[in-house]
Design an enzyme around this catalytic site. Structure first.
Site, PDB file in Angstrom:
ATOM      1  N   LYS A  80      52.702 -14.706  -1.575  1.00 48.35           N
ATOM      2  CA  LYS A  80      52.700 -14.141  -0.229  1.00 48.35           C
ATOM      3  C   LYS A  80      52.196 -12.701  -0.246  1.00 48.35           C
ATOM      4  O   LYS A  80      51.341 -12.319   0.559  1.00 48.35           O
ATOM      5  CB  LYS A  80      54.101 -14.193   0.382  1.00 48.35           C
TER       6      LYS A  80
ATOM      7  N   ASP B 183      55.155 -15.992   5.723  1.00 46.87           N
ATOM      8  CA  ASP B 183      56.538 -15.536   5.656  1.00 46.87           C
ATOM      9  C   ASP B 183      57.374 -16.383   6.609  1.00 46.87           C
ATOM     10  O   ASP B 183      56.902 -17.399   7.122  1.00 46.87           O
ATOM     11  CB  ASP B 183      56.638 -14.043   5.990  1.00 46.87           C
TER      12      ASP B 183
END
Length: 227
Positions: free
Chosen positions: A121, A139
């Protein structure tokens, strides 16, 4: 509505409404953004923006951060989540940045993930924000909103990432990340989504499903009253 049409409406709406959407983390260069994103894991951007000014002033370069210790960094970030681990990650990241990458933040996802504290991420955020690469950082906001709207059906962040990258026009992928985050942060919130002020309910599966259920219960209620 077909998925292709839903994506088209999604891109059209946010391209017009938020053409310059960007991260809410404050930073002045790639190194600072990398630090801020590592710190932001399971923590709010607002909190990180309160912490980073003093941290950046004390450690303005990868070299200065690489030369310190986690204990010293901890004093600057004690109010964020998991400060002990993040302090270690920041120092380790800075040392690798200096030793292996000549103090330059790499653009390659795999190279970024070699550094402490940098998962997929975080790497996707850096690649998309700094280098406008067609990468999608997923997220909790992105995961929730993409599935609610009906852009994706993925059960894992990676599945959602792949589906978004596959279906979004390539030139919009880096900014679509921010569209989804900001929409999830301020409108499509986790517990009580603000559907009354949402401007994309016409393409949202979540809204349409709830509207249908409400209509059914309303009709049932009217029928009971008549009896």
């Amino acid at each position: 509505m077909l998925k292709k049409e839903r994506y088209r409406h999604f891109v059209s709406h946010f391209s017009a409404k938020q053409p310059n959407a960007e991260t809410e983390l404050n930073y002045n260069n790639p190194f600072q953004l990398l630090v801020a994103v590592i710190l932001s894991a399971q923590c709010t951007d607002k909190r990180i923006n309160q912490v980073t000014p003093a941290l950046f002033q004390r450690f303005p370069t990868p070299e200065s951060l690489a030369e310190t210790t986690p204990d010293i960094v901890f004093d600057y970030i004690r109010s964020v989540s998991y400060p002990n681990n993040k302090a270690k990650h920041l120092v380790g990241m800075a040392k690798m940045l200096v030793d292996d990458f000549s103090s330059e933040v790499p653009s390659d996802i795999d190279q970024l993930q070699k550094m402490p504290g940098v998962g997929r991420k975080t790497a996707n955020v850096i690649a998309s924000v700094i280098y406008s690469a067609p990468t999608m950082a997923v997220d909790t906001h992105v995961f929730r909103v993409a599935n609610r709207i009906g852009l994706t059906t993925g059960k894992t962040p990676l599945a959602v990432e792949k589906e978004l990258v596959k279906n979004l026009p390539e030139h919009t992928i880096h900014i679509a990340h921010h569209w989804l985050i900001l929409h999830g942060r301020y409108v499509c919130v986790a517990r009580s989504p603000k559907c009354s002020i949402c401007e994309i309910t016409h393409i949202c599966k979540y809204f349409q499903k709830n509207e249908k259920i409400t209509k059914i219960f309303s009709e049932i209620g009217l029928g009971l009253k008549k009896n």
